[in-house]
Write a protein that holds these residues in place. Sequence first.
Motif, PDB file in Angstrom:
ATOM      1  N   THR A 216       0.831  -1.213   0.000  1.00 16.64           N
ATOM      2  CA  THR A 216       0.000   0.000   0.000  1.00 16.64           C
ATOM      3  C   THR A 216       0.860   1.255   0.000  1.00 16.64           C
ATOM      4  O   THR A 216       0.433   2.311  -0.454  1.00 16.64           O
ATOM      5  N   GLY A 217       2.080   1.137   0.509  1.00 13.14           N
ATOM      6  CA  GLY A 217       2.988   2.275   0.504  1.00 13.14           C
ATOM      7  C   GLY A 217       4.250   1.948  -0.262  1.00 13.14           C
ATOM      8  O   GLY A 217       4.289   1.014  -1.071  1.00 13.14           O
ATOM      9  N   ASN A 218       5.286   2.721  -0.007  1.00 11.18           N
ATOM     10  CA  ASN A 218       6.571   2.490  -0.663  1.00 11.18           C
ATOM     11  C   ASN A 218       7.416   1.525   0.161  1.00 11.18           C
ATOM     12  O   ASN A 218       7.142   1.283   1.344  1.00 11.18           O
ATOM     13  N   LEU A 219       8.460   0.962  -0.490  1.00 10.00           N
ATOM     14  CA  LEU A 219       9.423   0.163   0.256  1.00 10.00           C
ATOM     15  C   LEU A 219      10.353   1.084   1.031  1.00 10.00           C
ATOM     16  O   LEU A 219      10.494   2.276   0.717  1.00 10.00           O
ATOM     17  N   ASP A 220      10.996   0.527   2.057  1.00 14.13           N
ATOM     18  CA  ASP A 220      11.967   1.268   2.852  1.00 14.13           C
ATOM     19  C   ASP A 220      13.315   1.179   2.147  1.00 14.13           C
ATOM     20  O   ASP A 220      13.908   0.100   2.045  1.00 14.13           O
ATOM     21  N   ALA A 221      13.785   2.345   1.640  1.00 16.89           N
ATOM     22  CA  ALA A 221      15.053   2.365   0.900  1.00 16.89           C
ATOM     23  C   ALA A 221      16.206   2.858   1.751  1.00 16.89           C
ATOM     24  O   ALA A 221      17.292   3.144   1.235  1.00 16.89           O
ATOM     25  N   ASP A 222      15.977   2.953   3.059  1.00 15.67           N
ATOM     26  CA  ASP A 222      17.045   3.376   3.958  1.00 15.67           C
ATOM     27  C   ASP A 222      18.191   2.375   3.857  1.00 15.67           C
ATOM     28  O   ASP A 222      18.009   1.169   4.079  1.00 15.67           O
ATOM     29  N   ALA A 223      19.395   2.893   3.531  1.00 17.69           N
ATOM     30  CA  ALA A 223      20.553   2.003   3.333  1.00 17.69           C
ATOM     31  C   ALA A 223      20.845   1.194   4.586  1.00 17.69           C
ATOM     32  O   ALA A 223      21.367   0.071   4.513  1.00 17.69           O
ATOM     33  N   GLY A 224      20.494   1.762   5.760  1.00 17.56           N
ATOM     34  CA  GLY A 224      20.747   1.047   7.011  1.00 17.56           C
ATOM     35  C   GLY A 224      19.796  -0.102   7.240  1.00 17.56           C
ATOM     36  O   GLY A 224      19.988  -0.897   8.165  1.00 17.56           O
ATOM     37  N   HIS A 225      18.749  -0.218   6.401  1.00 13.94           N
ATOM     38  CA  HIS A 225      17.767  -1.281   6.555  1.00 13.94           C
ATOM     39  C   HIS A 225      17.835  -2.318   5.438  1.00 13.94           C
ATOM     40  O   HIS A 225      17.089  -3.298   5.454  1.00 13.94           O
ATOM     41  N   THR A 226      18.700  -2.113   4.450  1.00 12.46           N
ATOM     42  CA  THR A 226      18.777  -3.013   3.297  1.00 12.46           C
ATOM     43  C   THR A 226      19.202  -4.425   3.738  1.00 12.46           C
ATOM     44  O   THR A 226      20.147  -4.575   4.519  1.00 12.46           O
ATOM     45  N   PRO A 227      18.511  -5.475   3.252  1.00 13.22           N
ATOM     46  CA  PRO A 227      18.914  -6.835   3.647  1.00 13.22           C
ATOM     47  C   PRO A 227      20.291  -7.195   3.088  1.00 13.22           C
ATOM     48  O   PRO A 227      20.707  -6.684   2.042  1.00 13.22           O
ATOM     49  N   ALA A 228      20.976  -8.065   3.805  1.00 14.75           N
ATOM     50  CA  ALA A 228      22.316  -8.482   3.380  1.00 14.75           C
ATOM     51  C   ALA A 228      22.214  -9.382   2.152  1.00 14.75           C
ATOM     52  O   ALA A 228      21.230 -10.105   1.979  1.00 14.75           O
ATOM     53  N   PRO A 229      23.250  -9.350   1.263  1.00 15.15           N
ATOM     54  CA  PRO A 229      23.239 -10.234   0.089  1.00 15.15           C
ATOM     55  C   PRO A 229      23.039 -11.698   0.453  1.00 15.15           C
ATOM     56  O   PRO A 229      22.390 -12.456  -0.262  1.00 15.15           O
ATOM     57  N   GLY A 230      23.580 -12.107   1.651  1.00 13.32           N
ATOM     58  CA  GLY A 230      23.474 -13.512   2.047  1.00 13.32           C
ATOM     59  C   GLY A 230      22.058 -13.948   2.374  1.00 13.32           C
ATOM     60  O   GLY A 230      21.811 -15.148   2.564  1.00 13.32           O
ATOM     61  N   ALA A 231      21.086 -12.992   2.454  1.00 14.32           N
ATOM     62  CA  ALA A 231      19.702 -13.374   2.730  1.00 14.32           C
ATOM     63  C   ALA A 231      19.046 -14.002   1.499  1.00 14.32           C
ATOM     64  O   ALA A 231      17.963 -14.577   1.603  1.00 14.32           O
ATOM     65  N   PHE A 232      19.732 -13.903   0.325  1.00 19.02           N
ATOM     66  CA  PHE A 232      19.154 -14.414  -0.922  1.00 19.02           C
ATOM     67  C   PHE A 232      19.954 -15.618  -1.399  1.00 19.02           C
ATOM     68  O   PHE A 232      21.194 -15.667  -1.288  1.00 19.02           O
ATOM     69  N   THR A 233      19.221 -16.601  -1.941  1.00 19.69           N
ATOM     70  CA  THR A 233      19.860 -17.776  -2.564  1.00 19.69           C
ATOM     71  C   THR A 233      19.411 -17.818  -4.020  1.00 19.69           C
ATOM     72  O   THR A 233      18.216 -17.994  -4.320  1.00 19.69           O
ATOM     73  N   VAL A 234      20.383 -17.644  -4.956  1.00 19.19           N
ATOM     74  CA  VAL A 234      20.101 -17.669  -6.392  1.00 19.19           C
ATOM     75  C   VAL A 234      20.781 -18.908  -6.986  1.00 19.19           C
ATOM     76  O   VAL A 234      21.988 -19.112  -6.787  1.00 19.19           O
ATOM     77  N   LEU A 235      19.957 -19.734  -7.648  1.00 15.65           N
ATOM     78  CA  LEU A 235      20.496 -20.911  -8.337  1.00 15.65           C
ATOM     79  C   LEU A 235      20.363 -20.720  -9.836  1.00 15.65           C
ATOM     80  O   LEU A 235      19.282 -20.383 -10.334  1.00 15.65           O
ATOM     81  N   VAL A 236      21.479 -20.963 -10.558  1.00 20.42           N
ATOM     82  CA  VAL A 236      21.495 -20.882 -12.020  1.00 20.42           C
ATOM     83  C   VAL A 236      21.856 -22.276 -12.529  1.00 20.42           C
ATOM     84  O   VAL A 236      22.964 -22.761 -12.253  1.00 20.42           O
ATOM     85  N   ASN A 237      20.861 -22.878 -13.226  1.00 19.61           N
ATOM     86  CA  ASN A 237      21.032 -24.278 -13.622  1.00 19.61           C
ATOM     87  C   ASN A 237      21.411 -25.114 -12.403  1.00 19.61           C
ATOM     88  O   ASN A 237      22.320 -25.963 -12.444  1.00 19.61           O
ATOM     89  N   ASP A 238      20.706 -24.796 -11.276  1.00 19.62           N
ATOM     90  CA  ASP A 238      20.851 -25.501 -10.001  1.00 19.62           C
ATOM     91  C   ASP A 238      22.194 -25.291  -9.312  1.00 19.62           C
ATOM     92  O   ASP A 238      22.521 -25.984  -8.347  1.00 19.62           O
ATOM     93  N   VAL A 239      22.973 -24.339  -9.792  1.00 20.64           N
ATOM     94  CA  VAL A 239      24.263 -24.037  -9.164  1.00 20.64           C
ATOM     95  C   VAL A 239      24.171 -22.655  -8.533  1.00 20.64           C
ATOM     96  O   VAL A 239      23.671 -21.704  -9.162  1.00 20.64           O
ATOM     97  N   ALA A 240      24.635 -22.524  -7.298  1.00 28.57           N
ATOM     98  CA  ALA A 240      24.555 -21.241  -6.591  1.00 28.57           C
ATOM     99  C   ALA A 240      25.335 -20.165  -7.313  1.00 28.57           C
ATOM    100  O   ALA A 240      26.457 -20.403  -7.786  1.00 28.57           O
ATOM    101  N   ASN A 241      24.704 -18.952  -7.387  1.00 26.74           N
ATOM    102  CA  ASN A 241      25.343 -17.765  -7.978  1.00 26.74           C
ATOM    103  C   ASN A 241      25.189 -16.663  -6.932  1.00 26.74           C
ATOM    104  O   ASN A 241      24.111 -16.115  -6.726  1.00 26.74           O
ATOM    105  N   ALA A 242      26.302 -16.391  -6.225  1.00 24.62           N
ATOM    106  CA  ALA A 242      26.237 -15.513  -5.054  1.00 24.62           C
ATOM    107  C   ALA A 242      25.802 -14.092  -5.410  1.00 24.62           C
ATOM    108  O   ALA A 242      26.197 -13.537  -6.451  1.00 24.62           O
ATOM    109  N   VAL A 243      24.977 -13.500  -4.507  1.00 22.42           N
ATOM    110  CA  VAL A 243      24.558 -12.097  -4.638  1.00 22.42           C
ATOM    111  C   VAL A 243      25.655 -11.232  -4.038  1.00 22.42           C
ATOM    112  O   VAL A 243      26.097 -11.454  -2.907  1.00 22.42           O
TER     113      VAL A 243
END
Length: 536
Positions: free
Chosen positions: A388-415
């Motif tokens: 309903t509103g905007n996302l929080d773009a405060d740099a101090g609140h940004t999630p860490a890259p490690g919070a995401f898991t990306v698989l490319v052809n089932d192989v991890a591709n780090a954020v």
Amino acid sequence: MAPQLIITGDTTRPKVTGNQLVLSFDDTGNLDADAGHTPAPGAFTVLVNGVANAVTNVTVEPQAKTVTLTLATAVTHGQSVTVAYADPTTGNDANAIQDAAGNDATSFAATAVTNNTPAPADTTAPQLIITGDSRPKVTGNQLVLSFSDTGNLDADAAHTPAPGAFTVLVNGVANAVTNVTVDSQAKTVTLTLTTAVTSGQSVTVAYADPTTGNDANAIQDAAGNDATSFAATAVTNNTPDTTPPQLIITGDSRPKVTGNQLVLSFSDTGNLDADASHKPAPGAFTVLVNDVANAVTNVTVDSQAKTVTLTLTTAVTSDQSVTVAYADPTTGNDANAIQDAAGNDAASFAATAVTNNTPDTTPPQLIITGDSRPKVTGNQLVLSFSDTGNLDADAGHTPAPGAFTVLVNDVANAVTNVTVDSQAKTVTLTLTTAVTSDQSVTVAYADPTTGNDANAIQDAAGNDATSFAATAVTNNTPAPADTTAPQLIITGDARPKVNDNQLVLSYTDTSDLNGAALTGSAGFTVSSDAGTAITV
């Protein structure tokens, strides 16, 4: 015949001046002035304002036929006086009021005495009364000043002060006096103002005595004593309230809703009428939430805050649009309505926008369908969220890259980096290795926080997006540039073949063939085994 006390007539009825009280008698002869026959002072009872005032001496004037009493205390102007006499003798042979023939005047009860004691010289100026019911007051364009004085005010038109001697401020702005009238006995001065005052305005009045001495135009008493100048003095505004309350539709007081409580604020010179028997019925209001009616179940009025609060059947959520309308249900000011304490009804109003202050408690949701579903181009993977509103773009609140898991052809591709676009409501992940056009991609997210107090995907209200498992990502990475020409297949099932008048040629290529490039015979030459040409 005995002497008779005279109680009528301006000159002959009992009278007192200072400490001398004179009684006049009617008789055919003279009174007996023999000092040995004079009545004793104690034979007389004199009351001044109901209090005894002793007689200290009695003198008799035979020919004037008067008896004069000397009082212990001089009477002052304005006091009420009575006198009574008790004949102290039996027969006519001793001390008494009597005539020369020895006839005693009869006793008489308390008898009114005319007080001829002059008033002292008036040297006291009239004083403006600033307290009680006589304090300065205004009704419309009439401002009345009341004065205290021992005498009357001077109402001689030639002595009336000029309008310019008065300064009247209404809400701090000058309102010129156009006329001044004096009522001598009421001891009032009435000012006519250029513009009538309304009920809610604050008013002050000041006066400058325009004269030197007591010889010209001024507020003065009959003795000529000028009232002194006075500085700006508060005036009681008795102007009746005829202005109805007005709905406030701007600023912090505009209509607002929080959950199921919708508050309407009104401007008025006085308070609203909070009498429960005068409240408008819930049905007088129409509330639409996202254009759907939401019935009012209760109405409360706060008189001093000048607010009307509507309780809705269903609580509003933070993202809904709300309007409110009101129909004054009464004729005149005599029934249930939004009204002020003076009984003026607020006017009906059409559908009016309501500010929705309901707090946002809904977290952002990942969009997994349509054009906004997760997508990747090269090393940029974009996640879109609904909120309903905007996302929080405060740099101090940004999630860490490690919070995401990306698989490319089932192989991890780090954020390696995370960026948030608050208004676009997107989170962009930068991958270690760029994805190629033919690879399959998934992304998962683990909310790293407890509550809404740390690094996470969250909206401006602090609601965290929930974790999500591996989710398909649309791969928008373009294929590499095509530099290889199509090749005719001459073996296998795809080799050239003819069926009646249809000859089919099949080609190998990384992309589709361009059909628009083939026109007419398209450059083909076809012949039979015998070498005879066959037209294409």
